[in-house]
Design a protein around this motif. Sequence first.
Motif, PDB file in Angstrom:
ATOM      1  N   LEU A 144      16.251 -17.375  31.138  1.00 58.74           N
ATOM      2  CA  LEU A 144      16.732 -16.140  30.528  1.00 58.74           C
ATOM      3  C   LEU A 144      17.994 -15.642  31.234  1.00 58.74           C
ATOM      4  O   LEU A 144      18.918 -15.145  30.585  1.00 58.74           O
ATOM      5  CB  LEU A 144      15.650 -15.056  30.539  1.00 58.74           C
ATOM      6  CG  LEU A 144      15.966 -13.785  29.756  1.00 58.74           C
ATOM      7  CD1 LEU A 144      16.314 -14.097  28.295  1.00 58.74           C
ATOM      8  CD2 LEU A 144      14.806 -12.815  29.832  1.00 58.74           C
TER       9      LEU A 144
ATOM     10  N   THR B  32      12.499 -13.263  22.997  1.00 58.73           N
ATOM     11  CA  THR B  32      12.966 -14.632  23.194  1.00 58.73           C
ATOM     12  C   THR B  32      12.773 -15.497  21.955  1.00 58.73           C
ATOM     13  O   THR B  32      13.463 -16.499  21.799  1.00 58.73           O
ATOM     14  CB  THR B  32      12.293 -15.287  24.413  1.00 58.73           C
ATOM     15  OG1 THR B  32      10.876 -15.245  24.254  1.00 58.73           O
ATOM     16  CG2 THR B  32      12.702 -14.593  25.699  1.00 58.73           C
TER      17      THR B  32
ATOM     18  N   PHE C 230      14.712 -20.999  22.815  1.00 60.76           N
ATOM     19  CA  PHE C 230      14.397 -20.565  24.178  1.00 60.76           C
ATOM     20  C   PHE C 230      13.164 -21.264  24.728  1.00 60.76           C
ATOM     21  O   PHE C 230      13.188 -21.799  25.843  1.00 60.76           O
ATOM     22  CB  PHE C 230      14.201 -19.040  24.216  1.00 60.76           C
ATOM     23  CG  PHE C 230      13.864 -18.527  25.589  1.00 60.76           C
ATOM     24  CD1 PHE C 230      14.864 -18.311  26.520  1.00 60.76           C
ATOM     25  CD2 PHE C 230      12.553 -18.277  25.950  1.00 60.76           C
ATOM     26  CE1 PHE C 230      14.557 -17.854  27.800  1.00 60.76           C
ATOM     27  CE2 PHE C 230      12.236 -17.816  27.225  1.00 60.76           C
ATOM     28  CZ  PHE C 230      13.237 -17.602  28.148  1.00 60.76           C
TER      29      PHE C 230
END
Length: 77
Positions: free
Chosen positions: A9, A24, A66
């Motif tokens: 992140l 995310t 992600f």
Amino acid sequence: MKTVSEKVLAAFGTVLGVPDDVPTATLVYNDFPGWDSVAHMALVAALEEQFDCMLEMDDILNMSDFDKTVEIMARYG
């Protein structure tokens, strides 16, 4: 010590300007604003620096969102 998810992140934040509180699930290649092929290579460079590694080409190509990126980077530490 940061988790793999936190490190990933942080790289997204550096490259794409993603805030820490972004959902995310919205971080999807070619869907999230700004995450195009050029940004993808910048993200790869940031991840390689963050994890002190050299990513395999298959891993670079498979970073589609992600969660998949976290899964891939977990193998690198």
